[in-house]
Design a protein around this motif. Structure first.
Motif, PDB file in Angstrom:
ATOM      1  N   LEU A   1       0.822  -1.206   0.000  1.00  0.00           N
ATOM      2  CA  LEU A   1       0.000   0.000   0.000  1.00  0.00           C
ATOM      3  C   LEU A   1       0.861   1.263   0.000  1.00  0.00           C
ATOM      4  N   GLN A   2       1.957   1.239   0.774  1.00  0.00           N
ATOM      5  CA  GLN A   2       2.833   2.416   0.805  1.00  0.00           C
ATOM      6  C   GLN A   2       3.425   2.690  -0.575  1.00  0.00           C
ATOM      7  N   GLY A   3       3.822   1.586  -1.240  1.00  0.00           N
ATOM      8  CA  GLY A   3       4.386   1.730  -2.589  1.00  0.00           C
ATOM      9  C   GLY A   3       3.361   2.279  -3.553  1.00  0.00           C
ATOM     10  N   ILE A   4       2.115   1.804  -3.413  1.00  0.00           N
ATOM     11  CA  ILE A   4       1.062   2.269  -4.325  1.00  0.00           C
ATOM     12  C   ILE A   4       0.825   3.763  -4.144  1.00  0.00           C
ATOM     13  N   VAL A   5       0.845   4.225  -2.886  1.00  0.00           N
ATOM     14  CA  VAL A   5       0.634   5.654  -2.647  1.00  0.00           C
ATOM     15  C   VAL A   5       1.755   6.468  -3.288  1.00  0.00           C
ATOM     16  N   LEU A   6       3.001   6.003  -3.110  1.00  0.00           N
ATOM     17  CA  LEU A   6       4.130   6.724  -3.692  1.00  0.00           C
ATOM     18  C   LEU A   6       4.006   6.776  -5.216  1.00  0.00           C
ATOM     19  N   PHE A   7       3.634   5.624  -5.808  1.00  0.00           N
ATOM     20  CA  PHE A   7       3.470   5.578  -7.257  1.00  0.00           C
ATOM     21  C   PHE A   7       2.377   6.546  -7.691  1.00  0.00           C
ATOM     22  N   THR A   8       1.280   6.576  -6.935  1.00  0.00           N
ATOM     23  CA  THR A   8       0.175   7.470  -7.273  1.00  0.00           C
ATOM     24  C   THR A   8       0.640   8.926  -7.272  1.00  0.00           C
ATOM     25  N   LEU A   9       1.493   9.279  -6.306  1.00  0.00           N
ATOM     26  CA  LEU A   9       1.978  10.654  -6.233  1.00  0.00           C
ATOM     27  C   LEU A   9       2.822  10.998  -7.460  1.00  0.00           C
ATOM     28  N   TYR A  10       3.697  10.069  -7.870  1.00  0.00           N
ATOM     29  CA  TYR A  10       4.498  10.287  -9.078  1.00  0.00           C
ATOM     30  C   TYR A  10       3.591  10.434 -10.290  1.00  0.00           C
ATOM     31  N   PHE A  11       2.625   9.507 -10.378  1.00  0.00           N
ATOM     32  CA  PHE A  11       1.741   9.515 -11.541  1.00  0.00           C
ATOM     33  C   PHE A  11       0.912  10.795 -11.580  1.00  0.00           C
ATOM     34  N   ALA A  12       0.469  11.258 -10.404  1.00  0.00           N
ATOM     35  CA  ALA A  12      -0.321  12.491 -10.344  1.00  0.00           C
ATOM     36  C   ALA A  12       0.492  13.651 -10.926  1.00  0.00           C
ATOM     37  N   GLY A  13       1.790  13.665 -10.649  1.00  0.00           N
ATOM     38  CA  GLY A  13       2.647  14.711 -11.193  1.00  0.00           C
ATOM     39  C   GLY A  13       2.706  14.664 -12.710  1.00  0.00           C
ATOM     40  N   ILE A  14       2.957  13.467 -13.254  1.00  0.00           N
ATOM     41  CA  ILE A  14       3.069  13.324 -14.714  1.00  0.00           C
ATOM     42  C   ILE A  14       1.743  13.683 -15.378  1.00  0.00           C
ATOM     43  N   PHE A  15       0.668  13.105 -14.830  1.00  0.00           N
ATOM     44  CA  PHE A  15      -0.631  13.331 -15.437  1.00  0.00           C
ATOM     45  C   PHE A  15      -0.987  14.817 -15.418  1.00  0.00           C
ATOM     46  N   SER A  16      -0.718  15.494 -14.297  1.00  0.00           N
ATOM     47  CA  SER A  16      -1.090  16.902 -14.244  1.00  0.00           C
ATOM     48  C   SER A  16      -0.211  17.737 -15.171  1.00  0.00           C
ATOM     49  N   ALA A  17       1.061  17.339 -15.364  1.00  0.00           N
ATOM     50  CA  ALA A  17       1.917  18.076 -16.301  1.00  0.00           C
ATOM     51  C   ALA A  17       1.332  17.996 -17.709  1.00  0.00           C
ATOM     52  N   LEU A  18       0.913  16.790 -18.104  1.00  0.00           N
ATOM     53  CA  LEU A  18       0.328  16.634 -19.436  1.00  0.00           C
ATOM     54  C   LEU A  18      -0.970  17.442 -19.539  1.00  0.00           C
ATOM     55  N   ALA A  19      -1.777  17.383 -18.467  1.00  0.00           N
ATOM     56  CA  ALA A  19      -3.044  18.112 -18.481  1.00  0.00           C
ATOM     57  C   ALA A  19      -2.801  19.618 -18.572  1.00  0.00           C
ATOM     58  N   VAL A  20      -1.831  20.117 -17.799  1.00  0.00           N
ATOM     59  CA  VAL A  20      -1.559  21.552 -17.819  1.00  0.00           C
ATOM     60  C   VAL A  20      -1.053  21.979 -19.195  1.00  0.00           C
ATOM     61  N   ALA A  21      -0.156  21.161 -19.783  1.00  0.00           N
ATOM     62  CA  ALA A  21       0.350  21.488 -21.119  1.00  0.00           C
ATOM     63  C   ALA A  21      -0.812  21.564 -22.104  1.00  0.00           C
ATOM     64  N   PHE A  22      -1.752  20.635 -21.951  1.00  0.00           N
ATOM     65  CA  PHE A  22      -2.905  20.602 -22.845  1.00  0.00           C
ATOM     66  C   PHE A  22      -3.758  21.863 -22.665  1.00  0.00           C
TER      67      PHE A  22
END
Lengths: 81, 610
Positions: free
Chosen positions: B387-408
């Motif tokens: 679960l701890q790993g999943i949360v960390l992964f989610t935080l990384y993914f949230a960063g990438i996803f929001s960067a793409l969204a903001v660029a869009f």
């Protein structure tokens, strides 16, 4: 035929570069880079995602062109018009 | 005498410049723009000192980027503040004359003294390209010399020619010719003077078959990126720890004769030396990342990576060239933003700079680890995940996803909807030259230390003042920071931040935490009146906050750190690289806005569910 529709690996010869709109800087740049009538070109490869961009060989130089950029170049492919 | 070095991109111009000037170069920006201006000098055999300007690479005087516009204006002698060159050294790649000769003809039309340097003559000979140098010189009406920029002494002929032939040969200005005419002239000259056995290099073809392959190409790219990351994290960390410890020890040593509780002692230790440490600690990551970036660039691989990823990046309003800067931002946004210099198009470059801080940089990790360890149970999920790993992964993914969204969103919002071209040359592969890489690294390090370091240092000292004054009254019961301006600011911020679940301790820690993200951990320690090293604070802090904060607050703070620009150094480098405070305000504004919204949503939803 448009360079963007040319088959991969086929030898083609540039016929003309068309401006997509008046004083199109991209068309001008393509001409500056050697895309002028009579110049042989070849589509070497296509990008991995949706076949875009295209890798075009002209002279001893290779350029990556997006499909919309390559679509400005009209070519003859191997005798077929 | 002033010499300007011009040529197509990838003609080996910068290597030639390094060869001529050695370390005697000055890197700055052209006034008002962020195009690099490189000037150097060398002493000619005759004993004269010559000044040489390395102009940005250009395909044509019909400029399509700020770089090319500068090259054009300097060559025409109409760039404000730059004297017109007395001699133009036009560099052309001998293996790529079909393309490069056209620009040589454009330069010749200026009617200024020109010397043509045929570079990469070694590669040309290897490929069996025979060039009639004298014939070429006759046809062009300018002196032509052979050079090998990557070999010691490979620019000797050029140096002698420059020294001997000062302005004698001035070709007459020629009237505007159209593109077709220029190309026809190139073809005629080539037909008479150059024998070309074949168009391509067999080795390039072979490498590209793999490197650009839809499946293997992407696999190679992924492997390379993985290696770079490994290197950045495993090599840089010990050096960074060493720098931090070293600076702290130096500070302590120097201030040891001062009374330990005096303001000066604290200013030097917690202000000046802490600021110095904050600047220097980035250096190892910057150097390692740029080592890889420069090697990839010099070897010719970088444009290939951009080719592979252009489609994906283009869909969200970026360009393939943005990939490496964004990837570097996972280590640290500072080298990432500095690396956007390889994007010539100003619009694409600005979008990349604006989204780079969303990539999860390594400074967020201490905050993430603290909160995850304290609040997220170490459960197995479906047997294989944690679960701890999943949360960390989610935080990384949230960063990438929001960067793409903001660029869009930026793509949608901007008024200029015109098509900006990729048109990118994929140069021949070549072995990187150690000296050129070394000089490149040196330049990056200097840019960072001189131009960004000053701002970071000044702001750290300012934050120290905010956190130290006024001091606590006699008999104070709370930690000293609580009585300071920062403490009061934090208390005021509590009104703003209570809807997202931050208590006053968090708010107070956010103020000094503006210095850098990981500082927040130490600042929280200060607020909760703990002392010791960062690790000791973190291990004591975990149980305390786990006891005092709700889960919703912890999740909200995690969400805050995905977005918030809690890093002055990043804002300083944006200022530096875009030359505009407005862009800094835009970046900080939208990042704080997103952070607040994300934390608000996280807190309210988490509270409703728990």
């Amino acid at each position: 035929m448009r360079l963007s529709d040319a088959p991969k690996g086929a030898q083609a010869v540039v016929q003309s570069v068309t401006d997509a709109h008046p004083s199109d800087p991209i068309a001008q740049r393509l001409r500056d880079l050697g895309f002028v009538a009579g110049e042989p070109v070849r589509l070497v490869a296509r990008g991995p995602l949706g076949g875009d961009p295209l890798l075009i060989q002209i002279g001893s130089t290779r350029f990556a062109l997006r499909k919309t950029e390559a679509a400005r170049v009209e070519v003859f492919v191997g005798g077929a018009a | 005498m002033r010499i300007a070095l011009v040529g197509n991109p990838n003609c080996g111009k910068t290597a030639l410049f390094n060869q001529l000037t050695g370390g005697r170069q000055k890197v700055a920006n052209y006034a008002g723009v962020t195009v690099e201006r490189k000037e150097g000098r060398f002493v000619a055999p005759s004993g004269r000192t010559l000044h040489i300007l390395d102009l940005p690479g250009a395909y044509s005087f019909d400029a399509t980027s700020p770089d090319e516009a500068i090259t054009r204006d300097v060559c025409y002698g109409r760039y404000p503040g730059e004297a017109a060159p007395d001699l133009i050294v036009c560099v052309a790649d001998a293996t790529n004359l079909r393309l490069h000769l056209r620009f040589v003809l454009e330069v010749r039309r200026l009617g200024r003294p020109v010397v043509l340097a045929l570079n990469m003559m070694d590669a040309a000979r290897r490929r069996g390209i025979a060039i009639d140098v004298e014939g070429l010189s006759r046809r062009l009406g300018v002196p032509v010399v052979e050079t090998i920029a990557v070999k010691r002494g490979g620019a000797k002929a050029l140096m002698e020619r420059i020294d001997a032939s000062v302005p004698q040969v001035t070709p007459a200005p020629i009237d505007e010719a159209d593109v077709e005419q220029l190309h026809a002239e190139v073809r005629a000259i080539l037909a008479d003077t150059v024998k070309l056995p074949r168009d391509t290099v067999a080795l390039d073809d072979a490498i590209d078959r793999w490197a650009l392959h839809p499946v293997f190409g992407l696999a190679i790219l992924a492997t390379l990126m993985f290696l770079i990351f490994q290197a950045v994290f495993s090599w840089a960390q010990p050096v960074m720890d060493g720098i931090e410890a070293g600076i702290a020890a130096l500070g302590n040593g120097i201030t040891s004769f001062l009374p330990a509780d005096s303001a000066l002692h604290s200013l030097l230790n917690d202000g000046v030396f802490a600021g110095l440490g904050a600047v220097l600690v980035f250096l190892p990551q910057i150097l390692i990342l740029f080592l890889f970036i420069l090697v990839l660039e010099e070897s010719g691989y970088l444009p290939r990576a951009a080719f592979l990823l252009d489609k994906m990046m283009f869909r969200v309003g970026l360009t393939g060239r943005a990939f490496i800067p964004l990837l570097s931002s996972f280590a640290c946004a500072i080298p990432g933003i500095m690396a956007t210099r390889s994007i010539q198009d100003p619009r694409d470059r600005l979008t990349t700079i604006l989204v780079a801080p969303l990539m999860t940089c390594s400074a967020r990790l201490p905050v993430y680890t603290l909160l995850i360890a304290a609040f997220i149970p170490n459960h197995a999920v479906w047997g294989i995940f944690n679960l701890q790993g999943i949360v960390l992964f989610t935080l990384y993914f949230a960063g990438i996803f929001s960067a793409l969204a903001v660029a869009f969103v930026i793509k949608r919002m901007r008024k200029d909807k015109s098509e900006h071209a990729l048109i990118m040359e994929l140069p021949s592969y070549r072995l990187p030259n150690v000296r050129d890489i070394g000089l490149g690294l040196w330049e990056r390090a200097m840019i960072f230390l001189k131009r960004v370091g000053g701002i970071i240092l000044a702001l750290t000292v300012l934050l120290w003042f905010l956190s130290s004054f006024p001091g606590p009254p006699p008999g104070a019961t709370q930690p000293a920071i609580d009585y300071s301006i920062a403490g009061r600011l934090g208390r005021m911020l509590e009104y703003v931040f209570s809807p997202i679940g931050f208590n006053w301790q968090i708010c107070v820690a956010l103020v000094p935490g503006l210095a850098a993200r990981e500082v927040a951990v130490a600042a929280l320690g200060t607020v909760y009146a703990m002392s010791g090293s960062d690790d000791a604070v973190a291990s004591q802090l975990g149980p305390v906050i786990a006891h005092q904060w709700s889960l919703a607050t912890a999740l909200s703070l995690l969400a805050w750190y995905v977005f918030a620009p809690q890093c002055m150094s990043t804002l300083a480098v944006i200022r530096r690289e875009t030359n505009s405070w407005r862009n800094v305000a835009v970046a900080a504004g939208y990042l704080f806005g997103l952070a607040y919204l994300a934390s608000l949503a996280t807190y309210q939803i988490a509270r409703a569910l728990t």
